[in-house]
Design a protein around this motif. Structure first.
Motif, PDB file in Angstrom:
ATOM      1  N   LEU A   1      21.771  15.322  17.351  1.00  0.00           N
ATOM      2  CA  LEU A   1      21.901  16.681  17.870  1.00  0.00           C
ATOM      3  C   LEU A   1      21.333  17.675  16.855  1.00  0.00           C
ATOM      4  CD1 LEU A   1      23.019  18.471  20.148  1.00  0.00           C
ATOM      5  CD2 LEU A   1      25.133  18.614  18.862  1.00  0.00           C
ATOM      6  N   GLY A   2      20.481  18.561  17.313  1.00  0.00           N
ATOM      7  CA  GLY A   2      19.894  19.569  16.455  1.00  0.00           C
ATOM      8  C   GLY A   2      18.561  19.173  15.849  1.00  0.00           C
ATOM      9  N   ASP A   3      18.223  17.895  15.902  1.00  0.00           N
ATOM     10  CA  ASP A   3      16.933  17.421  15.406  1.00  0.00           C
ATOM     11  C   ASP A   3      15.869  17.821  16.417  1.00  0.00           C
ATOM     12  OD1 ASP A   3      14.739  16.110  14.404  1.00  0.00           O
ATOM     13  OD2 ASP A   3      15.718  14.157  14.232  1.00  0.00           O
ATOM     14  N   ALA A   4      14.799  18.431  15.945  1.00  0.00           N
ATOM     15  CA  ALA A   4      13.781  18.953  16.848  1.00  0.00           C
ATOM     16  C   ALA A   4      12.686  17.946  17.179  1.00  0.00           C
ATOM     17  CB  ALA A   4      13.157  20.208  16.250  1.00  0.00           C
ATOM     18  N   SER A   5      12.756  16.749  16.660  1.00  0.00           N
ATOM     19  CA  SER A   5      11.680  15.791  16.908  1.00  0.00           C
ATOM     20  C   SER A   5      11.727  15.256  18.335  1.00  0.00           C
ATOM     21  CB  SER A   5      11.760  14.634  15.913  1.00  0.00           C
ATOM     22  OG  SER A   5      12.952  13.915  16.106  1.00  0.00           O
ATOM     23  N   GLY A   6      10.564  14.894  18.845  1.00  0.00           N
ATOM     24  CA  GLY A   6      10.483  14.257  20.147  1.00  0.00           C
ATOM     25  C   GLY A   6      10.252  15.179  21.320  1.00  0.00           C
ATOM     26  N   TRP A   7      10.365  16.493  21.145  1.00  0.00           N
ATOM     27  CA  TRP A   7      10.165  17.399  22.271  1.00  0.00           C
ATOM     28  C   TRP A   7       8.685  17.478  22.614  1.00  0.00           C
ATOM     29  CZ3 TRP A   7      13.871  18.716  25.339  1.00  0.00           C
ATOM     30  CH2 TRP A   7      15.170  18.888  24.859  1.00  0.00           C
ATOM     31  N   SER A   8       8.385  17.456  23.900  1.00  0.00           N
ATOM     32  CA  SER A   8       7.028  17.581  24.399  1.00  0.00           C
ATOM     33  C   SER A   8       7.028  18.649  25.492  1.00  0.00           C
ATOM     34  CB  SER A   8       6.571  16.234  24.968  1.00  0.00           C
ATOM     35  OG  SER A   8       5.291  16.337  25.512  1.00  0.00           O
ATOM     36  N   PHE A   9       6.210  19.672  25.334  1.00  0.00           N
ATOM     37  CA  PHE A   9       6.148  20.724  26.345  1.00  0.00           C
ATOM     38  C   PHE A   9       5.404  20.197  27.568  1.00  0.00           C
ATOM     39  CE2 PHE A   9       7.127  23.197  22.630  1.00  0.00           C
ATOM     40  CZ  PHE A   9       8.069  24.085  23.130  1.00  0.00           C
ATOM     41  N   ALA A  10       5.915  20.554  28.736  1.00  0.00           N
ATOM     42  CA  ALA A  10       5.378  20.007  29.976  1.00  0.00           C
ATOM     43  C   ALA A  10       5.422  21.044  31.091  1.00  0.00           C
ATOM     44  CB  ALA A  10       6.190  18.782  30.393  1.00  0.00           C
ATOM     45  N   VAL A  11       4.662  20.764  32.122  1.00  0.00           N
ATOM     46  CA  VAL A  11       4.732  21.510  33.372  1.00  0.00           C
ATOM     47  C   VAL A  11       5.301  20.524  34.380  1.00  0.00           C
ATOM     48  CG1 VAL A  11       3.441  22.675  35.197  1.00  0.00           C
ATOM     49  CG2 VAL A  11       2.762  22.969  32.814  1.00  0.00           C
ATOM     50  N   GLY A  12       6.434  20.880  34.970  1.00  0.00           N
ATOM     51  CA  GLY A  12       7.044  20.035  35.986  1.00  0.00           C
ATOM     52  C   GLY A  12       6.603  20.487  37.366  1.00  0.00           C
TER      53      GLY A  12
ATOM     54  N   GLU B   1      17.397  22.849  14.415  1.00  0.00           N
ATOM     55  CA  GLU B   1      15.941  22.996  14.461  1.00  0.00           C
ATOM     56  C   GLU B   1      15.409  23.168  15.882  1.00  0.00           C
ATOM     57  OE1 GLU B   1      13.597  23.219  11.934  1.00  0.00           O
ATOM     58  OE2 GLU B   1      15.388  23.490  10.716  1.00  0.00           O
ATOM     59  N   GLU B   2      16.158  22.692  16.858  1.00  0.00           N
ATOM     60  CA  GLU B   2      15.721  22.842  18.255  1.00  0.00           C
ATOM     61  C   GLU B   2      15.528  24.308  18.622  1.00  0.00           C
ATOM     62  OE1 GLU B   2      17.691  19.223  20.786  1.00  0.00           O
ATOM     63  OE2 GLU B   2      18.915  20.982  20.394  1.00  0.00           O
ATOM     64  N   SER B   3      16.378  25.165  18.091  1.00  0.00           N
ATOM     65  CA  SER B   3      16.300  26.580  18.454  1.00  0.00           C
ATOM     66  C   SER B   3      14.987  27.207  17.984  1.00  0.00           C
ATOM     67  CB  SER B   3      17.493  27.348  17.888  1.00  0.00           C
ATOM     68  OG  SER B   3      17.523  27.241  16.482  1.00  0.00           O
ATOM     69  N   ARG B   4      14.339  26.611  16.983  1.00  0.00           N
ATOM     70  CA  ARG B   4      13.033  27.104  16.535  1.00  0.00           C
ATOM     71  C   ARG B   4      11.892  26.415  17.272  1.00  0.00           C
ATOM     72  NH1 ARG B   4      14.939  27.773  10.445  1.00  0.00           N
ATOM     73  NH2 ARG B   4      16.163  25.997  11.032  1.00  0.00           N
ATOM     74  N   THR B   5      12.134  25.236  17.775  1.00  0.00           N
ATOM     75  CA  THR B   5      11.090  24.480  18.467  1.00  0.00           C
ATOM     76  C   THR B   5      10.954  24.923  19.915  1.00  0.00           C
ATOM     77  OG1 THR B   5      11.494  22.567  17.070  1.00  0.00           O
ATOM     78  CG2 THR B   5      10.352  22.164  19.132  1.00  0.00           C
TER      79      THR B   5
END
Length: 148
Positions: A48-59, A98-102
């Motif tokens: 929780l809170g780790d920002a790794s792995g997020w990928s921006f997408a269009v659904g 870190e998620e809040s910055r990502t």
């Protein structure tokens, strides 16, 4: 044979077209209607809170699936597809650490399970309301979303 100046001009034009293709592709995906911006990450999920792995997408909504297209990709096909059947929303939370910055400002995270695998989707409140409505509009007997 191309000279140095002509070769450089061709290279500049090709680079400009490559950069311009990303927003054109996004526009074509959204043009079909029923599209939203989000960020997604699949299992294994970090702490929780780790920002790794997020990928921006269009659904993009389909009858029984949501197709997820990576924002920064040239592929005409979706990266993944989430089927409504077997999809369950386990919880909702605000971005932490870190998620809040990502993630984009104001976005919340939906903790979900798709076919038994954990998935997290982050999106704006408006997109989240539409997404939850789509999930809950499943035919009778299908999994129904639960948000805590």
């Amino acid at each position: 044979m191309l000279g140095a100046v002509e070769g450089l001009a061709v290279l500049v034009v090709v680079c400009c077209l490559a950069v311009a293709f990303i927003p054109m592709r996004r526009h074509l995906i959204r043009r079909g209607g029923g599209a939203f911006d989000c960020a997604v990450r699949f299992a294994p999920l970090p702490a929780l809170g780790d920002a790794s792995g997020w990928s921006f997408a269009v659904g993009r909504y389909r009858d029984f699936t949501v197709e997820l297209y990576r924002v920064f990709s040239y592929s005409p096909r979706p990266r993944s597809s989430l089927a409504r059947r077997g999809f369950d929303v386990v919880g909702r939370r605000e971005a932490a650490g870190e998620e809040s910055r990502t993630l984009l400002p104001g976005w919340s995270v939906l903790e979900c399970e798709a076919a038994g695998e954990p998935v997290e989707l982050a999106m704006s409140p408006e997109s989240m309301m539409a997404f939850l409505t789509w999930v809950e509009a499943a035919p009778p007997g299908w999994n129904i979303s639960r948000v805590s």
